[in-house]
Design a protein around this motif. Structure first.
Motif, PDB file in Angstrom:
ATOM      1  N   VAL A  47      41.976  40.327  30.421  1.00 48.95           N
ATOM      2  CA  VAL A  47      42.509  40.521  31.770  1.00 48.95           C
ATOM      3  C   VAL A  47      41.396  41.067  32.662  1.00 48.95           C
ATOM      4  O   VAL A  47      40.731  42.034  32.311  1.00 48.95           O
ATOM      5  CB  VAL A  47      43.696  41.509  31.785  1.00 48.95           C
ATOM      6  CG1 VAL A  47      44.181  41.735  33.206  1.00 48.95           C
ATOM      7  CG2 VAL A  47      44.828  41.008  30.909  1.00 48.95           C
ATOM      8  N   THR A  48      41.188  40.421  33.814  1.00 50.08           N
ATOM      9  CA  THR A  48      40.157  40.854  34.760  1.00 50.08           C
ATOM     10  C   THR A  48      40.779  40.946  36.144  1.00 50.08           C
ATOM     11  O   THR A  48      41.541  40.071  36.539  1.00 50.08           O
ATOM     12  CB  THR A  48      38.984  39.857  34.783  1.00 50.08           C
ATOM     13  OG1 THR A  48      38.542  39.620  33.445  1.00 50.08           O
ATOM     14  CG2 THR A  48      37.820  40.386  35.586  1.00 50.08           C
ATOM     15  N   LEU A  49      40.432  42.009  36.881  1.00 48.07           N
ATOM     16  CA  LEU A  49      40.962  42.220  38.217  1.00 48.07           C
ATOM     17  C   LEU A  49      39.804  42.395  39.193  1.00 48.07           C
ATOM     18  O   LEU A  49      38.887  43.178  38.942  1.00 48.07           O
ATOM     19  CB  LEU A  49      41.856  43.466  38.240  1.00 48.07           C
ATOM     20  CG  LEU A  49      42.477  43.844  39.581  1.00 48.07           C
ATOM     21  CD1 LEU A  49      43.455  42.775  40.055  1.00 48.07           C
ATOM     22  CD2 LEU A  49      43.172  45.193  39.464  1.00 48.07           C
ATOM     23  N   TYR A  50      39.849  41.653  40.290  1.00 42.91           N
ATOM     24  CA  TYR A  50      38.822  41.724  41.330  1.00 42.91           C
ATOM     25  C   TYR A  50      39.463  42.048  42.672  1.00 42.91           C
ATOM     26  O   TYR A  50      40.620  41.689  42.919  1.00 42.91           O
ATOM     27  CB  TYR A  50      38.122  40.368  41.502  1.00 42.91           C
ATOM     28  CG  TYR A  50      37.262  39.922  40.365  1.00 42.91           C
ATOM     29  CD1 TYR A  50      35.945  40.328  40.267  1.00 42.91           C
ATOM     30  CD2 TYR A  50      37.758  39.058  39.399  1.00 42.91           C
ATOM     31  CE1 TYR A  50      35.133  39.886  39.227  1.00 42.91           C
ATOM     32  CE2 TYR A  50      36.963  38.613  38.356  1.00 42.91           C
ATOM     33  CZ  TYR A  50      35.653  39.030  38.276  1.00 42.91           C
ATOM     34  OH  TYR A  50      34.864  38.588  37.250  1.00 42.91           O
ATOM     35  N   GLU A  51      38.678  42.647  43.549  1.00 39.53           N
ATOM     36  CA  GLU A  51      39.042  42.811  44.947  1.00 39.53           C
ATOM     37  C   GLU A  51      38.183  41.864  45.757  1.00 39.53           C
ATOM     38  O   GLU A  51      36.967  41.781  45.553  1.00 39.53           O
ATOM     39  CB  GLU A  51      38.789  44.251  45.400  1.00 39.53           C
ATOM     40  CG  GLU A  51      39.146  44.504  46.844  1.00 39.53           C
ATOM     41  CD  GLU A  51      38.883  45.935  47.267  1.00 39.53           C
ATOM     42  OE1 GLU A  51      39.039  46.207  48.449  1.00 39.53           O
ATOM     43  OE2 GLU A  51      38.506  46.770  46.424  1.00 39.53           O
ATOM     44  N   ASN A  52      38.795  41.144  46.669  1.00 41.38           N
ATOM     45  CA  ASN A  52      38.086  40.179  47.503  1.00 41.38           C
ATOM     46  C   ASN A  52      37.406  40.931  48.645  1.00 41.38           C
ATOM     47  O   ASN A  52      38.054  41.600  49.427  1.00 41.38           O
ATOM     48  CB  ASN A  52      39.073  39.148  48.052  1.00 41.38           C
ATOM     49  CG  ASN A  52      38.399  37.945  48.657  1.00 41.38           C
ATOM     50  OD1 ASN A  52      37.195  37.884  48.808  1.00 41.38           O
ATOM     51  ND2 ASN A  52      39.207  36.962  48.999  1.00 41.38           N
TER      52      ASN A  52
END
Length: 78
Positions: free
Chosen positions: A23-28
């Motif tokens: 699981v990977t989470l990014y902020e744009n």
């Protein structure tokens, strides 16, 4: 739009918030376009898990793209 969302190609335009392997989470940070609707998204969750539970945190819209081995989930605040 491309068959597979290539987060590595736009990595310099996003901030990595969390990477748990599957699981990977990014902020744009620079208006990267959502692979589902084409509008800039707020956050991007990539998951290889069969099921995943997450808090949307007040997002107004959610887009989901199913790829062969993962889900690409984009939240939109606007």
């Amino acid at each position: 739009m491309a068959e597979r969302f290539d987060q590595h190609a736009v990595r310099h335009r996003m901030k990595l918030l969390r990477d748990g392997g599957d699981v990977t989470l990014y902020e744009n940070r620079e208006d990267v376009e959502c692979p589902a609707c084409g509008a800039p998204f707020s956050r991007l969750l990539l998951t290889e898990r069969r099921s995943h539970s997450f808090d949307l945190g007040g997002a107004e819209r959610v887009c989901v793209t199913h790829e062969d081995e993962r889900l690409v989930i984009c939240t939109h605040d606007q």
